[in-house]
Design a protein around this motif. Structure first.
Motif, PDB file in Angstrom:
ATOM      1  N   TYR A 169      21.714  68.680  22.340  1.00 29.61           N
ATOM      2  CA  TYR A 169      23.065  68.152  22.113  1.00 29.61           C
ATOM      3  C   TYR A 169      24.100  69.215  22.422  1.00 29.61           C
ATOM      4  CZ  TYR A 169      20.850  64.476  19.244  1.00 29.61           C
ATOM      5  OH  TYR A 169      20.100  63.442  18.769  1.00 29.61           O
ATOM      6  N   ILE A 170      23.780  70.423  21.956  1.00 24.36           N
ATOM      7  CA  ILE A 170      24.749  71.509  22.093  1.00 24.36           C
ATOM      8  C   ILE A 170      24.880  71.907  23.562  1.00 24.36           C
ATOM      9  CG2 ILE A 170      25.263  73.861  21.368  1.00 24.36           C
ATOM     10  CD1 ILE A 170      23.558  73.193  18.827  1.00 24.36           C
ATOM     11  N   GLU A 171      23.727  72.001  24.226  1.00 24.71           N
ATOM     12  CA  GLU A 171      23.777  72.317  25.654  1.00 24.71           C
ATOM     13  C   GLU A 171      24.566  71.265  26.407  1.00 24.71           C
ATOM     14  OE1 GLU A 171      19.757  72.920  27.130  1.00 24.71           O
ATOM     15  OE2 GLU A 171      20.232  75.058  27.218  1.00 24.71           O
ATOM     16  N   ALA A 172      24.346  70.006  26.038  1.00 27.96           N
ATOM     17  CA  ALA A 172      25.041  68.924  26.728  1.00 27.96           C
ATOM     18  C   ALA A 172      26.546  69.124  26.631  1.00 27.96           C
ATOM     19  CB  ALA A 172      24.650  67.582  26.117  1.00 27.96           C
ATOM     20  N   ALA A 173      27.013  69.400  25.429  1.00 20.17           N
ATOM     21  CA  ALA A 173      28.451  69.567  25.232  1.00 20.17           C
ATOM     22  C   ALA A 173      28.956  70.799  25.980  1.00 20.17           C
ATOM     23  CB  ALA A 173      28.766  69.677  23.747  1.00 20.17           C
ATOM     24  N   GLU A 174      28.198  71.886  25.888  1.00 20.08           N
ATOM     25  CA  GLU A 174      28.660  73.112  26.539  1.00 20.08           C
ATOM     26  C   GLU A 174      28.665  72.972  28.053  1.00 20.08           C
ATOM     27  OE1 GLU A 174      26.557  76.488  25.075  1.00 20.08           O
ATOM     28  OE2 GLU A 174      27.602  76.417  23.147  1.00 20.08           O
ATOM     29  N   ALA A 175      27.673  72.273  28.567  1.00 19.29           N
ATOM     30  CA  ALA A 175      27.616  72.107  30.013  1.00 19.29           C
ATOM     31  C   ALA A 175      28.755  71.227  30.511  1.00 19.29           C
ATOM     32  CB  ALA A 175      26.271  71.513  30.433  1.00 19.29           C
ATOM     33  N   LEU A 176      29.345  70.443  29.615  1.00 17.70           N
ATOM     34  CA  LEU A 176      30.507  69.647  30.010  1.00 17.70           C
ATOM     35  C   LEU A 176      31.802  70.446  29.866  1.00 17.70           C
ATOM     36  CD1 LEU A 176      29.549  66.222  28.465  1.00 17.70           C
ATOM     37  CD2 LEU A 176      30.117  66.607  30.853  1.00 17.70           C
ATOM     38  N   GLY A 177      31.658  71.683  29.448  1.00 15.67           N
ATOM     39  CA  GLY A 177      32.829  72.539  29.349  1.00 15.67           C
ATOM     40  C   GLY A 177      33.484  72.529  27.985  1.00 15.67           C
ATOM     41  N   ALA A 178      32.763  72.071  26.965  1.00 14.37           N
ATOM     42  CA  ALA A 178      33.335  72.088  25.622  1.00 14.37           C
ATOM     43  C   ALA A 178      33.413  73.517  25.118  1.00 14.37           C
ATOM     44  CB  ALA A 178      32.492  71.244  24.670  1.00 14.37           C
ATOM     45  N   THR A 179      34.491  73.830  24.405  1.00 13.61           N
ATOM     46  CA  THR A 179      34.565  75.141  23.783  1.00 13.61           C
ATOM     47  C   THR A 179      33.649  75.132  22.562  1.00 13.61           C
ATOM     48  OG1 THR A 179      36.343  74.447  22.339  1.00 13.61           O
ATOM     49  CG2 THR A 179      36.985  75.389  24.446  1.00 13.61           C
ATOM     50  N   GLN A 182      35.048  72.785  19.968  1.00 13.89           N
ATOM     51  CA  GLN A 182      34.861  71.373  20.299  1.00 13.89           C
ATOM     52  C   GLN A 182      33.415  70.966  20.083  1.00 13.89           C
ATOM     53  OE1 GLN A 182      36.463  71.689  24.246  1.00 13.89           O
ATOM     54  NE2 GLN A 182      38.340  70.632  23.674  1.00 13.89           N
TER      55      GLN A 182
ATOM     56  N   ARG B  88      32.680  74.609  34.394  1.00 11.30           N
ATOM     57  CA  ARG B  88      31.716  73.593  33.979  1.00 11.30           C
ATOM     58  C   ARG B  88      32.229  72.188  34.229  1.00 11.30           C
ATOM     59  NH1 ARG B  88      29.336  76.870  28.813  1.00 11.30           N
ATOM     60  NH2 ARG B  88      28.118  78.310  30.090  1.00 11.30           N
ATOM     61  N   ASN B  99      19.455  64.204  27.377  1.00 11.04           N
ATOM     62  CA  ASN B  99      20.050  64.619  26.103  1.00 11.04           C
ATOM     63  C   ASN B  99      21.429  64.024  25.884  1.00 11.04           C
ATOM     64  OD1 ASN B  99      21.257  66.102  28.092  1.00 11.04           O
ATOM     65  ND2 ASN B  99      21.254  68.027  26.983  1.00 11.04           N
ATOM     66  N   ILE B 115      37.630  66.147  25.963  1.00  9.07           N
ATOM     67  CA  ILE B 115      37.745  67.578  25.690  1.00  9.07           C
ATOM     68  C   ILE B 115      38.584  68.296  26.744  1.00  9.07           C
ATOM     69  CG2 ILE B 115      35.585  67.755  24.390  1.00  9.07           C
ATOM     70  CD1 ILE B 115      34.272  68.889  26.832  1.00  9.07           C
ATOM     71  N   HIS B 116      38.743  67.673  27.896  1.00  6.25           N
ATOM     72  CA  HIS B 116      39.509  68.372  28.929  1.00  6.25           C
ATOM     73  C   HIS B 116      40.947  67.889  29.055  1.00  6.25           C
ATOM     74  CE1 HIS B 116      36.348  70.911  30.413  1.00  6.25           C
ATOM     75  NE2 HIS B 116      35.521  69.893  30.415  1.00  6.25           N
TER      76      HIS B 116
END
Ligand code: ATP
Ligand code: MG
Lengths: 303, 258
Positions: A169-179, A182, B88, B99, B115-116
């Motif tokens: 879940y965390i990787e998914a969010a980070e890979a979308l550019g979430a800080t 976020q 990203r 996932n 988020i963006h």
């Protein structure tokens, strides 16, 4: 052999719980049979179990005392603990994490009576100075103390549940550019929310059950610190809790046996009603723990 | 310089260490736009590691050391002035295990937009439109349109993986990185995802890691063969499988095909 030993331990734990409950029940039961009035018991603030002419057994004020301390405690402990848990699990380095965990564990290791002492000697004058209240022993004081006492359990369960959030879940969010932020509040907290709820409930259980520190810091006087008008809640009122009442009064309440015809002497009722309070406490904490348990189980089944 | 303009990702002597362990050795490659490039090689050769260099996901692990350059659209993404968030947005990633986040299908796809956009504000209508478009693009919309509010994690795996691709699209990325996107799927689902990739490749640069050489052969235009952290051969897929230039590539291919 070892399996057998473990089995015995497990079974005896169950037996202990049941025998404790049975004991509490047995001591309180005569009161329940003979002079228990559901309505006045729960809705009357008049607690005069030792009055010579007119004994009254209303625990409303005690419930309100426990409630007020718990509310203040959670107002302090919940944001503080969840913040700490998030920080430990997601934001800090390894060293800070180790350090913080040790401090939190230390918090858990401080004996209750020492907390009570802090309430009495440290918080008391501070509260008097800051608020101008006549006396600093009140719901606020005890709430702060109990809040701090509940921090360790809330932090440790909350941190566990945050760390149990799948990395995917965390990787998914980070890979979308979430800080980082976020990710925390849009993904991690929602995903961990049941565990966080369970953590808070266990904290509540801790606060409801705390005795010694509360006895010392509340001022131990009967009051319903709520009112129908603004400000509704008077944290600066001295209160008395269910637990503290039992602790303080049990020593002076004689356990008297039934006389001829199975009739108990009125002086023995005080002892019995304290055990009824015990049953109430038992019921409250049991309910809280079961709920927390079910929530945690719910999480496991879903994953 | 016609050749340079369609280079999408370019690595220059890229080396990477996990602590003391060196996982990539001087990898230099040029990955072209508008086609599918497959990364193949035996387990542990560094395919995932290389892929995760392209969106700097390796930085999640502490003690990762990187040397060399990775240029995307000509800009070294390891420069200090590069915004990780923007990077990203441009470079989307699909993972080995589908996932979806524990949110609704709709929220999964809208996540990136939210988020963006500044202060998380974006008009409902615009958002809904983007979500629908993204789901259409991965051919998922018709299956899920009646329960967009259901959890993405409850979908069958194939649809989950499509959802994971769909959630990248509203951000208008130019590069899609995929780490064995079909390894958790059955044959039919794999075919569906492969079909999807073929259709997406005109608009994106797709880099896909795969263990499955048949798959690499089926869907990729170019192939990179890696061994022990080194790039051994980079060639057109048709060439690489038929006339490998390097002895080691040949051994690997033959080893698998008997
Ligand atoms: N986070 C990490 N920390 C330390 N070593 C790692 C880490 N990730 C990968 N490695 C090591 O780096 C090497 C390359 O790993 P990588 O995951 O890139 O290989 P791969 O080609 O993707 O393998 P596979 O086909 O099994 O997915 C392996 O030897 C692996 O053990
Ligand atoms: Mg891999």
């Amino acid at each position: 052999m070892i399996v057998g030993l473990i089995y015995v331990c497990g079974v005896s734990a169950i037996i202990f719980v049941f025998s404790i409950f049975y004991f509490v029940w047995r001591e309180g039961a005569p009161f329940l049979y003979d002079c228990f009035d559901f309505k006045s018991f729960f809705t009357s603030p008049e607690w005069y179990p030792t009055s010579v002419g007119n004994k009254r057994y209303g625990i409303l004020a005690l419930l309100a005392g426990t409630g007020s301390v718990t509310i203040v405690a959670m107002l302090i402990a919940v944001p503080f603990s969840l913040g700490t848990a998030i920080f430990i699990a997601e934001f800090c380095g390894k060293k800070t994490k180790e350090g913080l965990k040790i401090v939190i564990e230390l918090l858990a290791a401080i004996p209750s009576v020492v907390w009570g002492f802090i309430g009495l000697m440290v918080m008391n004058p501070i509260i008097v100075k800051l608020t101008g209240a006549a006396i600093g022993l009140n719901a606020l004081n005890a709430g702060i103390i109990v809040g701090l006492m509940s921090v360790p359990i809330i932090v440790s369960i909350a941190e566990d549940s945050i760390r149990a959030v799948p990395d995917g879940y965390i990787e998914a969010a980070e890979a979308l550019g979430a800080t980082r932020w976020q990710t925390v509040y849009k993904v991690i907290l929602p995903a961990a929310k049941n565990g966080l709820l369970a953590a808070i409930l266990l904290g509540v259980g801790r606060a409801v059950g705390e005795t010694m520190a509360v006895l010392m810091a509340t001022g131990h006087s009967i009051n319903v610190p709520f009112s129908a008008e603004f400000p509704y809640f008077h944290a600066l009122d001295s209160v008395r809790t269910l637990t503290a009442t039992i602790a303080a009064e049990l020593g002076e309440a004689p356990r008297l046996d039934a006389g001829p015809g199975g009739i108990f002497p009125p002086e023995g009722r005080h002892y019995q009603v304290l055990f009824v309070i015990g049953i109430v406490l038992f019921a409250i904490t049991f309910f809280i723990n079961i709920t927390a348990d079910l929530i945690v189980k719910g999480i496991r089944n879903k994953q | 310089m016609k050749q340079n303009t369609n280079i999408s990702i370019e690595t220059d002597n890229l080396s990477l260490w996990y602590g003391k362990f060196q996982a990539l050795f001087d990898v230099s490659s040029r990955i072209k736009h508008g086609m599918i490039t497959a990364l193949i090689g035996p387990s542990g050769c560094g395919k995932t590691t290389l892929l995760r260099c392209f969106n700097r996901m390796n930085e999640r692990f502490s003690s990762v050391g990187i040397q060399g350059q990775v240029r995307i659209m000509g800009k070294n993404i390891y420069d200090a002035d590069v915004s990780l968030i923007e990077l990203r947005k441009t470079v989307g990633m699909v993972f080995q295990r589908p996932n979806p986040m524990p949110l609704s299908i709709y929220d999964n796809v809208a996540f990136g937009l939210r988020i963006h956009s500044p202060h998380g504000k974006i008009s409902r209508a615009k958002e809904a439109e983007a979500v629908e478009k993204a789901l259409q693009e991965v051919f998922l919309f018709d299956q899920v349109k009646d329960h967009l509010d259901k959890r993405g994690t409850g979908l069958p795996l194939e649809q989950q993986q499509k959802l994971c691709i769909a959630r990248l699209l509203p951000l208008k990325p130019t590069i899609l990185l995929m780490d064995e996107p079909c390894s958790a799927l059955d044959a039919e689902a794999t075919e569906a995802v492969e079909d999807l990739l073929r259709r997406l490749k005109e608009k994106f640069t797709i880099v896909i890691v795969t263990h499955n050489m048949a798959q690499a052969r089926r869907i990729s235009d170019e192939c990179i063969y890696m061994l022990k952290g080194n790039l051994i051969e980079h060639n057109k897929t048709a060439e690489l499988f038929v006339r490998p230039r390097d002895k080691r590539t040949e051994e690997y291919i033959e080893g698998r095909y008997g």
